[in-house]
Design a protein around this motif. Structure first.
Motif, PDB file in Angstrom:
ATOM      1  N   ALA A 167      11.472  15.626  -4.755  1.00  0.00           N
ATOM      2  CA  ALA A 167      10.594  16.764  -4.469  1.00  0.00           C
ATOM      3  C   ALA A 167       9.291  16.306  -3.824  1.00  0.00           C
ATOM      4  O   ALA A 167       8.838  16.872  -2.816  1.00  0.00           O
ATOM      5  CB  ALA A 167      10.300  17.531  -5.755  1.00  0.00           C
ATOM      6  N   ALA A 168       8.682  15.262  -4.371  1.00  0.00           N
ATOM      7  CA  ALA A 168       7.378  14.808  -3.880  1.00  0.00           C
ATOM      8  C   ALA A 168       7.453  14.217  -2.479  1.00  0.00           C
ATOM      9  O   ALA A 168       6.452  14.204  -1.756  1.00  0.00           O
ATOM     10  CB  ALA A 168       6.791  13.770  -4.844  1.00  0.00           C
ATOM     11  N   SER A 169       8.616  13.733  -2.083  1.00  0.00           N
ATOM     12  CA  SER A 169       8.772  13.114  -0.763  1.00  0.00           C
ATOM     13  C   SER A 169       8.870  14.140   0.357  1.00  0.00           C
ATOM     14  O   SER A 169       8.824  13.786   1.533  1.00  0.00           O
ATOM     15  CB  SER A 169      10.021  12.221  -0.748  1.00  0.00           C
ATOM     16  N   ASP A 170       8.984  15.412   0.006  1.00  0.00           N
ATOM     17  CA  ASP A 170       9.104  16.477   0.996  1.00  0.00           C
ATOM     18  C   ASP A 170       7.732  16.802   1.577  1.00  0.00           C
ATOM     19  O   ASP A 170       6.766  17.004   0.832  1.00  0.00           O
ATOM     20  CB  ASP A 170       9.706  17.724   0.342  1.00  0.00           C
ATOM     21  N   ASP A 171       7.633  16.867   2.896  1.00  0.00           N
ATOM     22  CA  ASP A 171       6.349  17.138   3.558  1.00  0.00           C
ATOM     23  C   ASP A 171       5.768  18.501   3.212  1.00  0.00           C
ATOM     24  O   ASP A 171       4.566  18.723   3.358  1.00  0.00           O
ATOM     25  CB  ASP A 171       6.503  17.033   5.086  1.00  0.00           C
ATOM     26  N   ARG A 172       6.605  19.418   2.770  1.00  0.00           N
ATOM     27  CA  ARG A 172       6.122  20.757   2.423  1.00  0.00           C
ATOM     28  C   ARG A 172       5.346  20.774   1.104  1.00  0.00           C
ATOM     29  O   ARG A 172       4.636  21.733   0.813  1.00  0.00           O
ATOM     30  CB  ARG A 172       7.298  21.730   2.339  1.00  0.00           C
ATOM     31  N   ALA A 174       2.551  19.917  -1.618  1.00  0.00           N
ATOM     32  CA  ALA A 174       1.140  19.541  -1.685  1.00  0.00           C
ATOM     33  C   ALA A 174       0.839  18.769  -2.963  1.00  0.00           C
ATOM     34  O   ALA A 174       0.055  17.814  -2.958  1.00  0.00           O
ATOM     35  CB  ALA A 174       0.254  20.790  -1.622  1.00  0.00           C
ATOM     36  N   ARG A 175       1.418  19.200  -4.069  1.00  0.00           N
ATOM     37  CA  ARG A 175       1.158  18.621  -5.385  1.00  0.00           C
ATOM     38  C   ARG A 175       2.395  18.742  -6.260  1.00  0.00           C
ATOM     39  O   ARG A 175       3.192  19.668  -6.129  1.00  0.00           O
ATOM     40  CB  ARG A 175       0.042  19.387  -6.113  1.00  0.00           C
ATOM     41  N   ILE A 176       2.512  17.796  -7.197  1.00  0.00           N
ATOM     42  CA  ILE A 176       3.455  17.929  -8.303  1.00  0.00           C
ATOM     43  C   ILE A 176       2.682  17.565  -9.565  1.00  0.00           C
ATOM     44  O   ILE A 176       2.073  16.490  -9.637  1.00  0.00           O
ATOM     45  CB  ILE A 176       4.683  17.032  -8.132  1.00  0.00           C
ATOM     46  N   VAL A 200       1.814  13.200  -6.996  1.00  0.00           N
ATOM     47  CA  VAL A 200       2.152  13.450  -8.401  1.00  0.00           C
ATOM     48  C   VAL A 200       0.876  13.327  -9.228  1.00  0.00           C
ATOM     49  O   VAL A 200       0.341  12.233  -9.400  1.00  0.00           O
ATOM     50  CB  VAL A 200       3.230  12.475  -8.904  1.00  0.00           C
ATOM     51  N   ARG A 201       0.383  14.444  -9.720  1.00  0.00           N
ATOM     52  CA  ARG A 201      -0.914  14.509 -10.382  1.00  0.00           C
ATOM     53  C   ARG A 201      -0.750  14.699 -11.887  1.00  0.00           C
ATOM     54  O   ARG A 201       0.038  15.525 -12.339  1.00  0.00           O
ATOM     55  CB  ARG A 201      -1.742  15.667  -9.820  1.00  0.00           C
ATOM     56  N   PRO A 202      -1.497  13.948 -12.693  1.00  0.00           N
ATOM     57  CA  PRO A 202      -1.419  14.123 -14.150  1.00  0.00           C
ATOM     58  C   PRO A 202      -2.080  15.419 -14.589  1.00  0.00           C
ATOM     59  O   PRO A 202      -3.154  15.774 -14.097  1.00  0.00           O
ATOM     60  CB  PRO A 202      -2.185  12.894 -14.678  1.00  0.00           C
ATOM     61  N   TRP A 203      -1.429  16.111 -15.500  1.00  0.00           N
ATOM     62  CA  TRP A 203      -1.984  17.349 -16.046  1.00  0.00           C
ATOM     63  C   TRP A 203      -1.309  17.635 -17.382  1.00  0.00           C
ATOM     64  O   TRP A 203      -0.088  17.698 -17.461  1.00  0.00           O
ATOM     65  CB  TRP A 203      -1.756  18.518 -15.075  1.00  0.00           C
ATOM     66  N   VAL A 212       5.913  22.180  -9.113  1.00  0.00           N
ATOM     67  CA  VAL A 212       5.858  21.908  -7.669  1.00  0.00           C
ATOM     68  C   VAL A 212       4.936  22.920  -6.997  1.00  0.00           C
ATOM     69  O   VAL A 212       5.049  24.122  -7.242  1.00  0.00           O
ATOM     70  CB  VAL A 212       7.259  22.019  -7.025  1.00  0.00           C
ATOM     71  N   ARG A 213       4.045  22.437  -6.162  1.00  0.00           N
ATOM     72  CA  ARG A 213       3.164  23.313  -5.382  1.00  0.00           C
ATOM     73  C   ARG A 213       3.322  22.987  -3.899  1.00  0.00           C
ATOM     74  O   ARG A 213       3.138  21.833  -3.488  1.00  0.00           O
ATOM     75  CB  ARG A 213       1.708  23.132  -5.804  1.00  0.00           C
TER      76      ARG A 213
END
Length: 278
Positions: A167-172, A174-176, A200-203, A212-213
């Motif tokens: 998911a994170a490797s997709d150019d579309r 912005a954040r995970i 990939v952001r910690p939350w 996924v954003r």
């Protein structure tokens, strides 16, 4: 006694209805092309599309909540992601909340998910599709022992890591958002490429699913974009600062009499009133 119970249940239903936001009361999307309006946590969705409740490599869970609508770009993204995960034999992916039919504010549960560009994907990954009965009773599978701030080794596998990477490797994207311990686990893994880790952001709270954003769709003039992530993979001091045992460097503080300004009340973009009432 039965009359008292029935009265109590009726009062609960009335109370929940009264608490619902106007957006939660709308059951159908507005017509027209998809358009995300405003910011992820203060906006709405025009021309929302629904994600079919079952497709190649995925199923929607808790569909009775009616939160499986999104911008057309999100629907396409999810279908493509799940098809790829099926080809890689990751398993049957469970999709949680995306947005309500016209986006907008929730009475509880989410601050974001308002523009159809956010989606939750569970980290419980069954090997095969669940039956209709199993879909009603399936529970989340925690990946993190929150109390002890460590990964649950028996639950975490390469499949969860691979799905997040995909998911994170997709150019579309912005954040995970994931729990800091999950980010820590991803940082420890040997990857041929690590650029995607910056997204990939910690939350806290994201210990059984990842969020996924997507970026604002190309050419959009009504969508407020997400700030780009900081440079680097985010696996150093920033990640360490989330740990409950982290000790921040001692700094000299200047005492002032200036009171912090209260945060202004969020006002929805005017276009959202049109979307809600159309």
């Amino acid at each position: 006694m039965l009359r008292k119970i029935a009265t109590g249940l009726m009062l609960v239903c009335i109370s929940q209805t009264a608490m619902a936001t106007p957006w939660e009361k709308v059951k159908q999307p507005s017509s027209g092309d998809s358009s995300s309006i405003g910011s992820y946590a203060n906006g709405c969705l025009a021309g929302g599309e629904n994600l079919p409740l079952q497709g190649d490599g995925y199923q929607v869970i808790r569909s009775e909540r009616g939160r499986y609508f999104g911008h057309s770009e999100m629907i396409v993204f999810l279908q493509q992601l799940m098809k790829q995960s099926q080809q890689l034999k990751i398993g049957n992916v469970l999709v949680g909340d995306i947005a309500m039919p016209r986006g907008g504010r929730f009475s509880s549960g989410h601050a974001s998910h308002q523009t159809g560009l956010d989606a939750d994907i569970w980290l419980r990954i069954p090997e095969k599709p669940l039956s209709q009965q199993e879909l009603k009773t399936v529970s989340a599978l925690p990946m993190v022992d929150v109390k002890n701030y460590q990964i649950i080794e028996k639950n975490w596998t390469s499949k969860q890591a691979q799905l997040i990477q995909l998911a994170a490797s997709d150019d579309r994207v912005a954040r995970i958002f994931v729990h800091p311990v999950i980010k820590q686990q991803l940082c420890k893994t040997e990857w041929k490429q690590r650029d995607w880790l910056s997204k990939v952001r910690p939350w806290f709270g994201h210990y059984y699913h990842f969020h996924v954003r997507l970026n604002c769709p190309e050419g959009s003039t009504t969508c407020e974009p997400q700030t780009p992530p900081p440079a680097g993979d985010g696996c150093g001091t920033e990640l360490a600062s989330w740990s409950p045992t982290y000790k921040a460097p001692v700094t000299t503080k200047t005492v002032t009499d200036v009171k912090p300004k209260p945060k202004p009340k969020k006002v929805l973009p005017p276009m959202c009133n049109i979307v809600l009432k159309s």
